[in-house]
Design a protein around this motif. Sequence first.
Motif, PDB file in Angstrom:
ATOM      1  N   CYS A  60      -6.089  -7.296  15.604  1.00  0.00           N
ATOM      2  CA  CYS A  60      -4.975  -8.387  15.362  1.00  0.00           C
ATOM      3  C   CYS A  60      -5.592 -10.005  15.366  1.00  0.00           C
ATOM      4  N   THR A  61      -6.911  -9.854  15.597  1.00  0.00           N
ATOM      5  CA  THR A  61      -7.539 -11.450  15.862  1.00  0.00           C
ATOM      6  C   THR A  61      -7.185 -12.056  14.686  1.00  0.00           C
ATOM      7  N   PRO A  62      -6.554 -13.265  14.880  1.00  0.00           N
ATOM      8  CA  PRO A  62      -6.271 -14.267  13.597  1.00  0.00           C
ATOM      9  C   PRO A  62      -7.657 -14.743  13.097  1.00  0.00           C
ATOM     10  N   LEU A  63      -7.625 -14.721  11.772  1.00  0.00           N
ATOM     11  CA  LEU A  63      -8.895 -15.348  11.347  1.00  0.00           C
ATOM     12  C   LEU A  63      -8.590 -15.984  10.033  1.00  0.00           C
ATOM     13  N   PRO A  64      -9.153 -16.968   9.627  1.00  0.00           N
ATOM     14  CA  PRO A  64      -8.820 -17.749   8.441  1.00  0.00           C
ATOM     15  C   PRO A  64      -8.882 -17.099   7.039  1.00  0.00           C
ATOM     16  N   PHE A  65      -9.812 -16.191   7.132  1.00  0.00           N
ATOM     17  CA  PHE A  65     -10.024 -15.195   5.751  1.00  0.00           C
ATOM     18  C   PHE A  65     -10.439 -13.807   6.462  1.00  0.00           C
ATOM     19  N   LYS A  66      -9.678 -13.198   5.844  1.00  0.00           N
ATOM     20  CA  LYS A  66      -9.840 -11.225   5.979  1.00  0.00           C
ATOM     21  C   LYS A  66      -9.838 -10.715   4.876  1.00  0.00           C
ATOM     22  N   VAL A  67     -10.934  -9.600   4.574  1.00  0.00           N
ATOM     23  CA  VAL A  67     -10.866  -8.936   3.117  1.00  0.00           C
ATOM     24  C   VAL A  67      -9.383  -8.200   3.009  1.00  0.00           C
ATOM     25  N   PRO A  68      -8.682  -8.348   2.064  1.00  0.00           N
ATOM     26  CA  PRO A  68      -7.429  -7.795   2.010  1.00  0.00           C
ATOM     27  C   PRO A  68      -7.722  -6.432   1.503  1.00  0.00           C
ATOM     28  N   GLY A  69      -6.747  -5.337   1.556  1.00  0.00           N
ATOM     29  CA  GLY A  69      -7.011  -4.114   1.354  1.00  0.00           C
ATOM     30  C   GLY A  69      -7.611  -3.164   2.067  1.00  0.00           C
ATOM     31  N   VAL A  70      -8.093  -3.421   3.380  1.00  0.00           N
ATOM     32  CA  VAL A  70      -8.860  -2.845   3.971  1.00  0.00           C
ATOM     33  C   VAL A  70      -7.853  -1.234   4.534  1.00  0.00           C
ATOM     34  N   PRO A  71      -8.781  -0.082   4.322  1.00  0.00           N
ATOM     35  CA  PRO A  71     -10.271   0.339   4.201  1.00  0.00           C
ATOM     36  C   PRO A  71     -10.380   0.344   2.865  1.00  0.00           C
ATOM     37  N   PHE A  72      -9.245   0.303   1.704  1.00  0.00           N
ATOM     38  CA  PHE A  72      -9.735   0.442   0.397  1.00  0.00           C
ATOM     39  C   PHE A  72     -10.805  -0.523  -0.317  1.00  0.00           C
ATOM     40  N   LEU A  73     -10.539  -1.620  -0.158  1.00  0.00           N
ATOM     41  CA  LEU A  73     -11.605  -2.524  -0.795  1.00  0.00           C
ATOM     42  C   LEU A  73     -12.993  -2.313  -0.396  1.00  0.00           C
ATOM     43  N   PRO A  74     -13.391  -2.195   0.973  1.00  0.00           N
ATOM     44  CA  PRO A  74     -14.841  -1.929   1.286  1.00  0.00           C
ATOM     45  C   PRO A  74     -15.066  -0.730   0.815  1.00  0.00           C
ATOM     46  N   LEU A  75     -14.204   0.618   0.863  1.00  0.00           N
ATOM     47  CA  LEU A  75     -14.612   1.610   0.255  1.00  0.00           C
ATOM     48  C   LEU A  75     -14.984   1.398  -1.284  1.00  0.00           C
ATOM     49  N   LEU A  76     -14.088   0.895  -2.140  1.00  0.00           N
ATOM     50  CA  LEU A  76     -14.543   0.573  -3.453  1.00  0.00           C
ATOM     51  C   LEU A  76     -15.822   0.056  -3.580  1.00  0.00           C
ATOM     52  N   SER A  77     -15.937  -0.989  -2.645  1.00  0.00           N
ATOM     53  CA  SER A  77     -17.253  -1.851  -2.838  1.00  0.00           C
ATOM     54  C   SER A  77     -18.606  -0.687  -2.648  1.00  0.00           C
ATOM     55  N   ILE A  78     -18.316   0.172  -1.536  1.00  0.00           N
ATOM     56  CA  ILE A  78     -19.537   0.914  -1.521  1.00  0.00           C
ATOM     57  C   ILE A  78     -19.479   1.962  -2.585  1.00  0.00           C
ATOM     58  N   PHE A  79     -18.378   2.420  -2.890  1.00  0.00           N
ATOM     59  CA  PHE A  79     -18.520   3.252  -4.157  1.00  0.00           C
ATOM     60  C   PHE A  79     -19.070   2.796  -5.653  1.00  0.00           C
ATOM     61  N   VAL A  80     -18.718   1.502  -5.804  1.00  0.00           N
ATOM     62  CA  VAL A  80     -19.382   0.822  -6.923  1.00  0.00           C
ATOM     63  C   VAL A  80     -21.039   0.576  -6.737  1.00  0.00           C
ATOM     64  N   ASN A  81     -21.294   0.066  -5.696  1.00  0.00           N
ATOM     65  CA  ASN A  81     -22.622  -0.022  -5.284  1.00  0.00           C
ATOM     66  C   ASN A  81     -23.518   1.026  -5.261  1.00  0.00           C
ATOM     67  N   VAL A  82     -23.239   2.238  -4.755  1.00  0.00           N
ATOM     68  CA  VAL A  82     -23.628   3.509  -4.707  1.00  0.00           C
ATOM     69  C   VAL A  82     -23.712   3.942  -6.311  1.00  0.00           C
ATOM     70  N   PHE A  83     -22.915   4.001  -6.918  1.00  0.00           N
ATOM     71  CA  PHE A  83     -22.875   4.347  -8.188  1.00  0.00           C
ATOM     72  C   PHE A  83     -23.608   3.744  -9.205  1.00  0.00           C
ATOM     73  N   LEU A  84     -23.985   2.373  -8.974  1.00  0.00           N
ATOM     74  CA  LEU A  84     -24.912   1.396  -9.464  1.00  0.00           C
ATOM     75  C   LEU A  84     -26.343   1.768  -9.493  1.00  0.00           C
ATOM     76  N   MET A  85     -26.530   2.154  -7.919  1.00  0.00           N
ATOM     77  CA  MET A  85     -27.841   2.486  -7.747  1.00  0.00           C
ATOM     78  C   MET A  85     -28.190   3.947  -8.071  1.00  0.00           C
ATOM     79  N   MET A  86     -27.159   4.830  -8.459  1.00  0.00           N
ATOM     80  CA  MET A  86     -27.562   6.190  -9.025  1.00  0.00           C
ATOM     81  C   MET A  86     -28.174   6.061 -10.325  1.00  0.00           C
ATOM     82  N   GLN A  87     -27.886   4.449 -11.148  1.00  0.00           N
ATOM     83  CA  GLN A  87     -28.348   4.458 -12.355  1.00  0.00           C
ATOM     84  C   GLN A  87     -29.730   4.077 -12.491  1.00  0.00           C
TER      85      GLN A  87
END
Length: 647
Positions: A546-573
């Motif tokens: 609950c720590t107030p921060l001026p900026f937080k990644v929205p949609g946690v945990p979904f957006l970080p997981l999407l980032s990992i998926f996209v990165n790993v999928f590109l690495m597989m190419q």
Amino acid sequence: MESSSIPARRLCQPLHRFGQKLVRRRMLEKEVTKTATDRSLSTLDLVALGVGRTVGVGVYILVGEVAGNQTGPSIVICFLVAGLSSWLAGLCYAELSVRIPLSGSAYLYAYVTVGEIWAFITGWNLIFSYIADTANMFLAWILAFDMFGYQISQATSEDILLHIPQVLVKNLGFFIGVPVILLILCLTLRFRDLMLLTKVVTLVRLLILSFVIISGFIKGDLHNWKLTEEDYRKDELNGTSSLGPLGSGGFVPFGFPGILHGSATCFYAFIGFNHIVTRVEKAQNYQRSIPMGIVMSLLICVLVYFGVSAALTLMVPYYKIRPGSTLPEAFLHIGWAPAYYAVALVFPCSLSLRPLGYMFSEAQLIYVMAKDGLLFPVCAKIHIAACMFVITVISGIIAAMIAFFFRLDDFLHLVSVGTLLVHSVMAFCVLIVRYQPERKKGENEVQMQEIGGNQTPGQEETAPAAEKLTLQKLFFPGSPTPTPLSGCIVYVCSSLLVLLLTLLCLVLVHWPSLLSGDPVPITVVVLLLVLITGITGVIWRQRQSCTPLPFKVPGVPFLPLLSIFVNVFLMMQMSASTWATLGVWMLIGFVIYFTCGIQHNWLQSPTEVRDQTLDSELSSANTVPVFDLTSLPRMLSCSLHNNREYS
């Protein structure tokens, strides 16, 4: 029974201590106060820095390299996919920069959030990317000379072949380009503050690229996005009924696999925005300007790359874009020779700044890791200016040596795969730190927190009773705030998700078998998706910080997981040779870490702190230092003298 369990317990204790060393973390609390004069960078300065470090070689070389033999006109889609991956990573960098308001890099963020072993992997991969990118700059300089008619890359002579090996002749341009690189590097080092130069070069670059985009839409032909077999035959490029290496025509001539491979290659074009986080302590309002600088610079880069790639493929049929051709050559195709030289002149300007930024960042990173004891501890015993100068020279020599053995597209893939791995670690860091309980310590304190570490007797008396893991707490945690148990659950579940997402990407790489209806891969994909959904649900049900921060990644945990998926999928190419090179580099790194780094870490106990933080020690290193070669022997002798007195 108790006597029989004692040997097993003694056996487990060394393993437990070894595991603690791998995941011990540095806890950074409050930033060192800075005066208003120290914080001189505005949001505009940070945007210029991000765009200047990102838009450069990629827009001149990468567009033609990918469009010619990988994607065709669909390269615009590739840049959107690569931009999505970079944008997701940029969000993670933005939150971490707000949480850890110190000038650093992904290495520092990983050390603070997920532990030492991940920090070493991150730092070692960043060094790999910096060296490969520096070598890539050498080859880019050769193309820059070729644009003005010198044809250095094709310089061969029968007389020379009689006296020197053929490999030296093929890389003759390398020997001509190195003195020019060193000259520009030395001249650039005289600037104490590069921000004005960076803004001027970035502005000129954007104006030239805007001219390219406008020219493409004026002189371009939409028919070049709808080419057919008849167009190939008119140009006498194909005398058979099969188009072969030219693709199948149309907007996507190389099909969906071409888009995937092109997206992985185009990711290189977005590398550089993370340099913004190295200026946290110079930013006037870092909590606002750092996230804004990252997001705005990435948005500008996506628009520029989309416009340039569309303009190029509209002006020139993709099958006429030969490998190694550069962006200005498109104006020769439409008959605008003056525009060719005008655009080509900006290319060397872009190259003059990029090697300096990467080589300096690499030297700073190696020095920080040496101070931590994880890498080359001898570097920490030398004066900082002398150390960074020596590291810069050595890394430049290494980059020059490996430039003999790889092609331009090889370096593009090497830099991309290393950076994609680092971005995946950053997304993992955000996922972990968001669900960890708060730990409050003294001001400006730097200390280690060992997960599951031993506590002092006083701590044992005041520590709360350990929670018990039950099935109900996986989906219905009782506490309204994160607890050590919920943090541990998220850590384990996130690690499992990374493994499952990697397996899913491995299966999806062979997507033709999925379309053919083969039940085995389809069943595996369904099972993996069920497991990923269930574990993601467990993380989603845990309480976030609950720590107030001026900026937080929205949609946690979904957006970080999407980032990992996209990165790993590109690495597989990436190709097998790219993975083999990365594997050898990581093997060397693990040998260094487990034989030297893990034993010489400067934080061997949870309460040990430095006499002087790296942050204040590198305050002058955030800008390029003015280094006098004549002072090098004096600094080396002073450093060795101080070390003898200390010992």
